[in-house]
Design a protein around this motif. Structure first.
Motif: not given
Length: 146
Positions: A30-34, A78-80
């Motif tokens: 998983l690659l996280f963004t925000g 984003a994918d999710v």
């Protein structure tokens, strides 16, 4: 396969670190963004880019435009989306990000405590999944890779 997960929610607690650590412990790709997690940077970015503003409202508006640009770009990639509604802070940004993600056709995992059911019932009804904690959200993501 790697999924990009946008972590929508308040930036005052360490809930994102908890999610990242749980995903790492399970070795999930998983690659996280925000949103910008440095509160001062988020609040001052309008003046940093556009220069001094006339008053506090104009300063907030300038920062909001730039933060909204950043959010829309990252949400679209984003994918999710995991949308976290915690017990303490006003959650307007979380609701906006979750609604934007839904408009973009992004799957949303809504994390909210049971006590928040009524306040979030319409948003929860449109989410792909509603859970009560980070462990459940990570287990749902892990299931994708089985």
């Amino acid at each position: 396969m790697e999924l990009t997960v946008y972590l929508a929610g308040e930036i005052h607690s360490n809930w994102r670190d908890d999610i990242r650590q749980k995903a790492e412990a399970k070795q999930l790709p998983l690659l996280f963004t925000g949103p910008m997690e440095q509160h001062d940077r988020s609040d001052h970015i309008g003046e940093e880019i556009l220069g001094p503003q006339a008053d506090a409202i104009a300063k907030d508006e300038a920062a909001s435009q730039i933060n909204n640009l950043r959010t829309q770009v990252l949400l679209s990639k984003a994918d999710v989306v995991i949308a976290y509604f915690g017990p303490k802070y006003k959650q307007w940004n979380t609701a906006m990000d979750a609604a934007s993600a839904m408009t973009l056709g992004k799957p949303v995992i809504l994390i909210r405590e049971r006590d928040n059911h009524h306040a979030l019932k319409e948003l929860a009804n449109k989410a792909q999944l509603v859970v009560e904690n980070a462990d459940q959200a990570i287990e749902a993501l892990a299931y994708i890779f089985e």
